[in-house]
Design a protein around this motif. Sequence first.
Motif, PDB file in Angstrom:
ATOM      1  N   UNK A 107      12.425 -34.851 -49.885  1.00  0.00           N
ATOM      2  CA  UNK A 107      11.631 -36.257 -49.474  1.00  0.00           C
ATOM      3  C   UNK A 107      11.939 -37.528 -49.761  1.00  0.00           C
ATOM      4  N   UNK A 108      13.335 -37.244 -51.594  1.00  0.00           N
ATOM      5  CA  UNK A 108      13.592 -38.398 -52.076  1.00  0.00           C
ATOM      6  C   UNK A 108      14.928 -39.146 -51.831  1.00  0.00           C
ATOM      7  N   UNK A 109      14.933 -37.498 -51.417  1.00  0.00           N
ATOM      8  CA  UNK A 109      16.921 -38.612 -50.435  1.00  0.00           C
ATOM      9  C   UNK A 109      16.846 -38.904 -48.847  1.00  0.00           C
TER      10      UNK A 109
ATOM     11  N   UNK B 169      25.567 -33.806 -40.241  1.00  0.00           N
ATOM     12  CA  UNK B 169      25.285 -33.647 -41.351  1.00  0.00           C
ATOM     13  C   UNK B 169      25.279 -34.028 -42.797  1.00  0.00           C
ATOM     14  N   UNK B 170      25.861 -35.309 -42.992  1.00  0.00           N
ATOM     15  CA  UNK B 170      25.602 -36.051 -43.768  1.00  0.00           C
ATOM     16  C   UNK B 170      24.130 -36.244 -44.339  1.00  0.00           C
ATOM     17  N   UNK B 171      23.563 -36.203 -43.371  1.00  0.00           N
ATOM     18  CA  UNK B 171      21.413 -36.954 -44.297  1.00  0.00           C
ATOM     19  C   UNK B 171      21.273 -35.456 -44.676  1.00  0.00           C
ATOM     20  N   UNK B 172      21.590 -33.917 -43.553  1.00  0.00           N
ATOM     21  CA  UNK B 172      21.234 -33.041 -44.317  1.00  0.00           C
ATOM     22  C   UNK B 172      21.725 -32.758 -45.336  1.00  0.00           C
ATOM     23  N   UNK B 173      22.936 -32.255 -45.603  1.00  0.00           N
ATOM     24  CA  UNK B 173      23.684 -32.096 -46.771  1.00  0.00           C
ATOM     25  C   UNK B 173      24.276 -31.007 -46.841  1.00  0.00           C
ATOM     26  N   UNK B 174      24.305 -29.946 -45.711  1.00  0.00           N
ATOM     27  CA  UNK B 174      24.196 -28.507 -44.887  1.00  0.00           C
ATOM     28  C   UNK B 174      25.435 -28.878 -43.562  1.00  0.00           C
TER      29      UNK B 174
ATOM     30  N   UNK C 281      16.337 -28.745 -44.761  1.00  0.00           N
ATOM     31  CA  UNK C 281      17.068 -29.925 -45.214  1.00  0.00           C
ATOM     32  C   UNK C 281      17.491 -30.067 -43.794  1.00  0.00           C
ATOM     33  N   UNK C 282      17.921 -28.929 -42.751  1.00  0.00           N
ATOM     34  CA  UNK C 282      18.200 -29.300 -42.055  1.00  0.00           C
ATOM     35  C   UNK C 282      17.852 -30.156 -40.550  1.00  0.00           C
ATOM     36  N   UNK C 283      16.562 -29.892 -40.805  1.00  0.00           N
ATOM     37  CA  UNK C 283      15.537 -30.141 -39.481  1.00  0.00           C
ATOM     38  C   UNK C 283      15.478 -31.411 -39.884  1.00  0.00           C
ATOM     39  N   UNK C 284      14.747 -31.894 -41.482  1.00  0.00           N
ATOM     40  CA  UNK C 284      14.531 -33.206 -41.165  1.00  0.00           C
ATOM     41  C   UNK C 284      14.496 -35.068 -40.830  1.00  0.00           C
ATOM     42  N   UNK C 285      15.312 -34.473 -40.594  1.00  0.00           N
ATOM     43  CA  UNK C 285      15.882 -35.922 -40.110  1.00  0.00           C
ATOM     44  C   UNK C 285      15.975 -35.747 -38.678  1.00  0.00           C
ATOM     45  N   UNK C 286      16.243 -34.906 -37.941  1.00  0.00           N
ATOM     46  CA  UNK C 286      15.600 -35.019 -36.835  1.00  0.00           C
ATOM     47  C   UNK C 286      14.434 -35.506 -36.394  1.00  0.00           C
ATOM     48  N   UNK C 287      13.739 -34.605 -37.580  1.00  0.00           N
ATOM     49  CA  UNK C 287      11.957 -34.455 -37.387  1.00  0.00           C
ATOM     50  C   UNK C 287      11.773 -35.740 -37.543  1.00  0.00           C
ATOM     51  N   UNK C 288      11.946 -36.541 -38.476  1.00  0.00           N
ATOM     52  CA  UNK C 288      12.038 -37.588 -39.081  1.00  0.00           C
ATOM     53  C   UNK C 288      12.124 -39.161 -37.298  1.00  0.00           C
ATOM     54  N   UNK C 289      13.426 -38.407 -36.598  1.00  0.00           N
ATOM     55  CA  UNK C 289      13.991 -39.707 -35.608  1.00  0.00           C
ATOM     56  C   UNK C 289      12.894 -39.201 -34.745  1.00  0.00           C
TER      57      UNK C 289
ATOM     58  N   UNK D 200       5.796 -42.007 -42.751  1.00  0.00           N
ATOM     59  CA  UNK D 200       4.713 -41.633 -43.612  1.00  0.00           C
ATOM     60  C   UNK D 200       5.518 -40.406 -44.394  1.00  0.00           C
ATOM     61  N   UNK D 201       5.943 -40.309 -45.327  1.00  0.00           N
ATOM     62  CA  UNK D 201       7.010 -39.004 -45.648  1.00  0.00           C
ATOM     63  C   UNK D 201       6.395 -38.448 -47.393  1.00  0.00           C
TER      64      UNK D 201
END
Length: 270
Positions: free
Chosen positions: A160-162, A79-84, A132-140, A169-170
Motif C-alpha cells: 500500500x505504501x508503494x 509493470x513498473x507499478x506492479x513490480x512484477x 501486487x499485479x492487480x492493485x494498480x488496475x483496481x485503484x484505477x 482511500x487505501x
Amino acid sequence: MDRYAVIGHPVEHSKSPLIHAAFAQQTGQQLEYGKVLAPLDGFAATVAEMQAQGYSGANVTVPFKFEAYELATELTPRARQAGAVNTLSFVGQVIRGDNTDGVGLVRDILHNLQFPLQGQRVLLIGAGGAAEGVLGPLLDASLATLSVVNRSVGKAQAMVARASAVAVPLVAHSFDALPGQVFDVVINATSSGLSNERLPLPSGLFATDALAYDMMYGRETPFMQYAREEGVARIADGLGMLVEQAAEAFYIWRQVRPDTASVIAAMRAS
Ligand code: NDP
C-alpha cells in the motif's frame, strides 16, 4: 512462424498454450506457443536462450514474475507499478516487460461477470505477486475504498505504501481488523486454496449482492465454500482472469484482440 511460450517452474499444468492456440485459430494468426520449464536458478539463462532461438515473446508464471521484472530492459507503466512482469516481448536485444494480470482481473469482473466496480468497497486478500499485479488496475477502477489484508501484515502495508498518488482511500491491515467491516467485493489473491487452507475470515463480511472472487480456478476452494456459507450469490473463480490476462498478452504481441467469452466457455466445458 513466430514463437512464444510460457516459462515457469513447474509449468506442466499451464493452460496458456491451450488458450493461445484457441486465440490464434480464432483470429487466423500464424504462431506457435509452447511451455518452457526453466531451472529455479536459471531464469535469465533460459530467456537468453529463447532470444537466441528467435522467440518473439513469453509469458512468465510462478515463481519468476519478480525476476522477469528485474531482467526486462524496458518496463511499461503498469509493470513498473506492479513490480512484477508476466509478459515479455523480445524486440532485437530489448526485453520489454508488461503485466497483464490486473487488467485481466478487472475485465473479467466488469465485462464477463458484469459486476460494477465503481463506487464499491473492495477487500483484496493477499500481498504476493498476484495481489501486487492487480492493485494498480483496481485503484484505477473508481472504487469507493480498497482494503488489503495479508497474513504477514507488513507485506500488505509495504504494498500500500508503494502505491503513489492514490485517489481511492487505501488501507492495509491484518485479519484481526475485519470483524464489523462490510465489503461489496472480496477478492482472494492468496494461494491458500492450493493447500486447501481456510482463511481467518469473520461472518458478516459481505454486503447484500456482494461478489466473492477467488483467483484460483479448477476447483471449489475453502474461500468459495465460506462465501457460500455466508449466503453470497455471486461467487467466481479465476478462470476468466486467466483468459483475459492471456488475451491482453496476445494483443501486445499481435495487435489483435481475441474474443474471450468463447474461449472461457470452451475451457469450462472441458
Ligand atoms: P505468492 O506466493 O506470491 O503469494 C501468496 C500469498 O498467499 C501471500 O500473500 C501469502 O501470505 C498468502 N497465503 C498463502 N497461504 C496462506 C494461508 N494459508 N493463509 C493466509 N494467507 C496465505 O502467490 P501469487 O500471488 O503468485 O498467487 C496467489 C494465487 O493467485 C495462486 O492461487 C495463483 O494460482 C493465483 N493466480 C491466478 C491468476 C489467474 O489468472 N487466475 C494469475 C496469478 C495468480 P504471506 O505473505 O503471509 O505468506
